[in-house]
Design a protein around this motif. Structure first.
Motif, short mmCIF file in Angstrom:
data_model
loop_
_atom_site.label_atom_id
_atom_site.label_comp_id
_atom_site.label_asym_id
_atom_site.label_seq_id
_atom_site.Cartn_x
_atom_site.Cartn_y
_atom_site.Cartn_z
N VAL A 166 36.40 27.76 31.68
CA VAL A 166 35.67 27.74 32.96
C VAL A 166 36.59 27.17 34.03
N ALA A 167 36.61 27.81 35.17
CA ALA A 167 37.42 27.34 36.29
C ALA A 167 36.57 27.33 37.55
N LEU A 168 36.49 26.18 38.19
CA LEU A 168 35.75 26.03 39.44
C LEU A 168 36.75 25.78 40.56
N ARG A 169 36.60 26.51 41.64
CA ARG A 169 37.46 26.37 42.81
C ARG A 169 36.56 26.14 44.01
N ILE A 170 36.84 25.10 44.78
CA ILE A 170 35.98 24.77 45.92
C ILE A 170 36.81 24.21 47.06
N GLY A 171 36.50 24.63 48.29
CA GLY A 171 37.23 24.19 49.47
C GLY A 171 37.37 25.32 50.45
N ARG A 172 38.51 25.39 51.12
CA ARG A 172 38.82 26.51 52.03
C ARG A 172 39.57 27.56 51.22
N LEU A 173 38.94 28.72 51.03
CA LEU A 173 39.47 29.78 50.19
C LEU A 173 39.59 31.08 50.97
N THR A 174 40.46 31.97 50.51
CA THR A 174 40.51 33.34 51.03
C THR A 174 39.93 34.26 49.97
N LEU A 175 39.10 35.19 50.38
CA LEU A 175 38.50 36.13 49.43
C LEU A 175 39.55 36.92 48.67
N SER A 176 40.65 37.25 49.33
CA SER A 176 41.65 38.12 48.70
C SER A 176 42.41 37.43 47.58
N ASP A 177 42.37 36.10 47.50
CA ASP A 177 43.05 35.41 46.40
C ASP A 177 42.37 35.66 45.06
N ASP A 178 41.05 35.83 45.08
CA ASP A 178 40.30 35.87 43.83
C ASP A 178 39.56 37.18 43.56
N PHE A 179 39.11 37.85 44.60
CA PHE A 179 38.27 39.03 44.40
C PHE A 179 38.99 40.28 44.90
N SER A 180 39.10 41.27 44.02
CA SER A 180 39.86 42.49 44.32
C SER A 180 41.29 42.16 44.72
N SER A 181 41.85 41.14 44.11
CA SER A 181 43.22 40.72 44.45
C SER A 181 44.21 41.80 44.00
N PHE A 182 45.28 41.95 44.77
CA PHE A 182 46.28 42.98 44.49
C PHE A 182 47.57 42.58 45.16
N PRO A 183 48.73 42.74 44.48
CA PRO A 183 50.01 42.36 45.11
C PRO A 183 50.28 43.16 46.38
N CYS A 184 51.00 42.54 47.29
CA CYS A 184 51.33 43.20 48.56
C CYS A 184 52.72 43.81 48.46
N ASP A 185 52.90 44.77 47.57
CA ASP A 185 54.21 45.39 47.35
C ASP A 185 54.56 46.40 48.44
N PHE A 186 53.55 46.99 49.08
CA PHE A 186 53.78 48.02 50.09
C PHE A 186 53.62 47.42 51.48
N GLN A 187 53.99 48.19 52.52
CA GLN A 187 53.99 47.64 53.88
C GLN A 187 52.79 48.10 54.70
#
Length: 453
Positions: A166-187
């Motif tokens: 179990v992992a709990l994360r709380i504070g100021r978060l960006t949605l893209s870090d955790d949900f539908s995350s994907f590397p930014c390999d393209f421009q």
């Protein structure tokens, strides 16, 4: 493009010249620095493979990490020039610095399973999409946007329980870090990062914008997980005006309207000996929004006037698939990906995005090189197009309704000069920019630079 006259024109051109020289000097300096290090007998035999350009700071960096404090400093720069499309040919450069610290609370305080993450980011530069008037729905330089200013991008406690079950994360978060995350390999921004943010960016904030939030992730089996989040909906935080004055602070400005509740189910199997990732997500936004077509009486807004009907909720779904199919597992080889997102028809001006592509890692037996090829499509909601048509007819206007998909073809080749420094030339071809045939198709050359200091 519109260029000021007289002294203003001279200042404008001078500023543009400085910006282009800045990009050229940076790329040249990085190349010389890398080649100089690589050819020098400086006693560091790990330069080609070490993760940081500036090394271990004489052992200080390793000692701090052992004590529970790690630092990161990254830089991304993106140059773009349109050979075709828009109203003129323009060269622009945009960039971002990201400075972060992770505190291992177990090592520092004996707080088992706890860590704290802080990241600040600073964006700057200009946009070829804007200055060349390409008319694109998505920027051809994904690093551009959300203001040329500092932002508090991450500020959160990460707590693992029962091992890492179990992992709990709380504070100021960006949605893209955790949900539908994907590397930014393209421009191109249509291809980079979390896909829901491409169609509902007014409340699905991606990097570098963070909001107050919490996320709970549970490993359901060795190969599966489920995670649920609650993320503040506050349009003020996403504005440049707010960021310029307060974006660096972990405060909470007035303007919160509700929350986004994303749910993601993930399956991370090994298929034929190769790693894979299959993720299915849903979201619900209880803040609601304006109906695109109807007024409060249920009549066509453009025809009858009045105020837009208020919808009580907004929602959508996304799908992410990544599968390696050749080579060495998690190493050299070819991977394929599919990503898509669909938003509700009542309130979402852009309602679906799809992109598919391939990435080959380890090209020419160079472990940090990769070649990528991708195709993306972004669709504008038919209800919005109907509103534009009705408004044109009633008010005798000539606004163009975006009745076509905006398509993007992109090819990129990343050259790992060393493990911590890369440059990536890239070509983009944008078909129906803005979703209309009134804008010329655009051919754009790009050059992406990544440095991990």
């Amino acid at each position: 493009m519109d260029i000021p006259c007289g002294r203003a024109s001279q200042a404008y051109l001078h500023e543009r010249s400085i910006m282009i020289k800045r990009a050229a000097y940076l790329i040249t300096a990085m190349s010389l620095l890398v080649s100089g290090y690589a050819s020098a007998d400086n006693g560091d035999q790990n330069l080609q493979t070490r993760p940081y350009l500036l090394g271990d700071w004489g052992g200080v960096r390793t000692q701090l990490a052992q004590d529970g404090v790690t630092f990161s400093l990254g830089y991304t720069g993106e140059f773009a020039h349109n050979f075709r499309g828009g109203t003129s040919h323009v060269s622009d450069y945009a960039d971002q610095f990201a400075l972060g610290t992770t505190l291992d609370l177990d090592r520092l305080l004996g707080w088992q399973g706890g860590s704290f993450q802080i990241t600040y980011s600073k964006r700057g530069g200009e946009s070829t999409s804007n200055d060349a008037h390409l008319g694109t729905l998505q920027q051809v330089q994904e690093i551009y946007g959300r203001g040329e200013t500092w932002r508090l991008t991450r500020f959160y406690l990460d707590q693992k329980l029962w091992g890492d079950t179990v992992a709990l994360r709380i504070g100021r978060l960006t949605l893209s870090d955790d949900f539908s995350s994907f590397p930014c390999d393209f421009q191109n921004n249509m291809i980079c990062g979390s896909v829901p943010g491409k169609i509902v960016s007014s409340y699905w904030f991606t990097y570098p914008v963070s909001v107050w939030a919490a996320r709970l992730k549970v490993k359901t089996t060795a190969e599966t997980y489920a995670q649920l989040g609650v993320y503040q909906v506050n349009p003020v935080i996403g504005t440049t005006a707010y960021a310029e004055d307060y974006g660096w602070r972990p405060d909470n400005p007035k303007g919160t309207r509700g929350a986004v509740f994303p749910l993601e189910l993930g399956w991370l199997p090994t298929v034929a000996g190769y790693p894979a990732s299959y993720r299915l997500g849903f979201w619900y936004n209880n803040a609601g929004g304006d109906d695109l077509l109807l007024n409060t009486q249920g009549q066509p807004l453009a025809v009858s006037g009045g105020e837009p009907m208020q919808r009580n909720s907004r929602y959508g779904s996304y799908q992410n698939i990544d599968q390696q199919i050749t080579g060495v597992a998690k190493g050299q080889g070819l991977s394929l990906f599919w990503r898509s997102a669909f938003a509700d028809q009542a309130t979402s001006q852009t309602d679906r995005v799809i992109n598919v592509g391939a990435k080959y890692v380890g090209a020419f037996d160079r472990p940090d090189d990769y070649f990528g090829l991708t195709f993306g499509a972004l669709h504008t909601n038919d209800r919005y197009n109907t509103f534009v048509d009705q408004s044109n007819a009633v008010h005798n206007k000539a606004e163009v309704a975006p009745k076509h998909n905006e398509y993007v073809l992109e090819a990129i080749y990343n050259i790992g000069l060393i493990h911590s420094v890369s440059i990536a030339p890239d070509l983009q071809y944008v078909i129906h920019p803005g979703g209309t045939t009134d804008n010329k198709n655009a051919l754009v050359f790009g050059l992406k630079t990544n440095v991990n200091f």
